[in-house]
Design a protein around this motif. Structure first.
Motif, short mmCIF file in Angstrom:
data_model
loop_
_atom_site.label_atom_id
_atom_site.label_comp_id
_atom_site.label_asym_id
_atom_site.label_seq_id
_atom_site.Cartn_x
_atom_site.Cartn_y
_atom_site.Cartn_z
N ASP A 1 -7.25 16.61 2.00
CA ASP A 1 -8.66 16.89 2.26
C ASP A 1 -8.70 18.07 3.23
O ASP A 1 -8.54 19.22 2.82
CB ASP A 1 -9.26 15.60 2.84
CG ASP A 1 -10.76 15.68 3.06
OD1 ASP A 1 -11.42 16.48 2.40
OD2 ASP A 1 -11.27 14.90 3.90
N LYS B 1 -8.78 18.16 -2.50
CA LYS B 1 -10.18 18.58 -2.26
C LYS B 1 -10.13 19.90 -1.49
O LYS B 1 -10.31 19.90 -0.28
CB LYS B 1 -10.89 17.53 -1.39
CG LYS B 1 -11.52 16.41 -2.15
CD LYS B 1 -12.63 15.72 -1.36
CE LYS B 1 -12.12 14.71 -0.39
NZ LYS B 1 -13.16 13.81 0.15
N ASN C 1 -15.93 18.22 -3.64
CA ASN C 1 -16.07 17.68 -2.29
C ASN C 1 -16.94 16.43 -2.27
O ASN C 1 -18.10 16.46 -1.89
CB ASN C 1 -16.65 18.78 -1.40
CG ASN C 1 -16.73 18.34 0.05
OD1 ASN C 1 -16.17 17.30 0.41
ND2 ASN C 1 -17.42 19.10 0.87
#
Ligand code: IMP
Ligand code: MG
Length: 176
Positions: A101, A129, A148
């Motif tokens: 992330d 992501k 996202n």
């Protein structure tokens, strides 16, 4: 507010992608061993499915780091809750992550593991992501690049729930 889970990646899509990743890894490590590091708890389902399909000799170790509380936002702190059982000297280490992330956890973890003298060190993630990335981190094997959104299933949780879902879904909050 109640949570609803909308399917993003079906069980079949995930399993097919894991098989492709395992084939690529088996080819890249042909004639060698690979030491998988499962980053608990999120990566445990992915690690098992991946390990079962890798055809070169596999060893496994587990590590637990935390960077998330019970919410959906990453915090800056990374803490080792459980360290590896085995040293990494001379091993072909492949870190198995559920999701990259912000990249903060991984960037801390990769630096930490690099200092233990592995023969090689690579990173494999089921989900990526990239929109949220704040660090420069090289991912060697990526399953799916996703938007996202906060996702659960296949090991990923929301407040420790939904890890056992066999698919990847987006968490949506609805009025009760
Ligand atoms: P990073 O340090 O921001 O890259 O965060 C990595 C960790 O945060 C992952 O290993 C997950 O445990 C958690 N995480 C990040 N995004 C999600 C998500 O969409 N769902 C569930 N957990 C997530
Ligand atoms: Mg993780």
């Amino acid at each position: 507010m109640k949570e609803k889970i909308r399917i993003l990646l079906t069980e079949q899509e995930v399993n097919e992608e894991i098989a492709r990743m395992a084939a690529r890894i088996s080819e890249d490590y042909a004639g060698e061993n690979v030491h998988l590091i499962c980053v608990l708890k999120g990566s445990v389902f992915f690690t098992c499915e991946l390990a079962k399909r890798i055809t070169v000799p596999v060893t496994l170790d587990f590590m637990s780091v935390s960077s998330y509380g019970n919410g959906t936002e990453s915090c800056e702190n990374v803490r080792i809750n459980k360290d590896l059982d085995e040293p990494l000297d001379g091993k072909n280490v492949l870190v198995v992550e559920d999701i990259v992330d912000s990249g903060r956890t991984l960037s801390y973890l990769m630096d930490n593991l690099r200092s233990r003298n592995p023969r090689s060190l690579r990173l494999c993630t089921l989900l990526d992501k990239p929109d949220r990335r704040v660090t420069d981190i090289k991912v060697d094997y990526t399953g799916f690049v996703i938007p996202n959104e906060f996702v659960v299933g296949y090991g990923l949780d929301y407040a420790q729930k939904y890890r056992n879902l066999p698919f990847v879904g987006i968490v949506e909050f609805v009025e009760e």
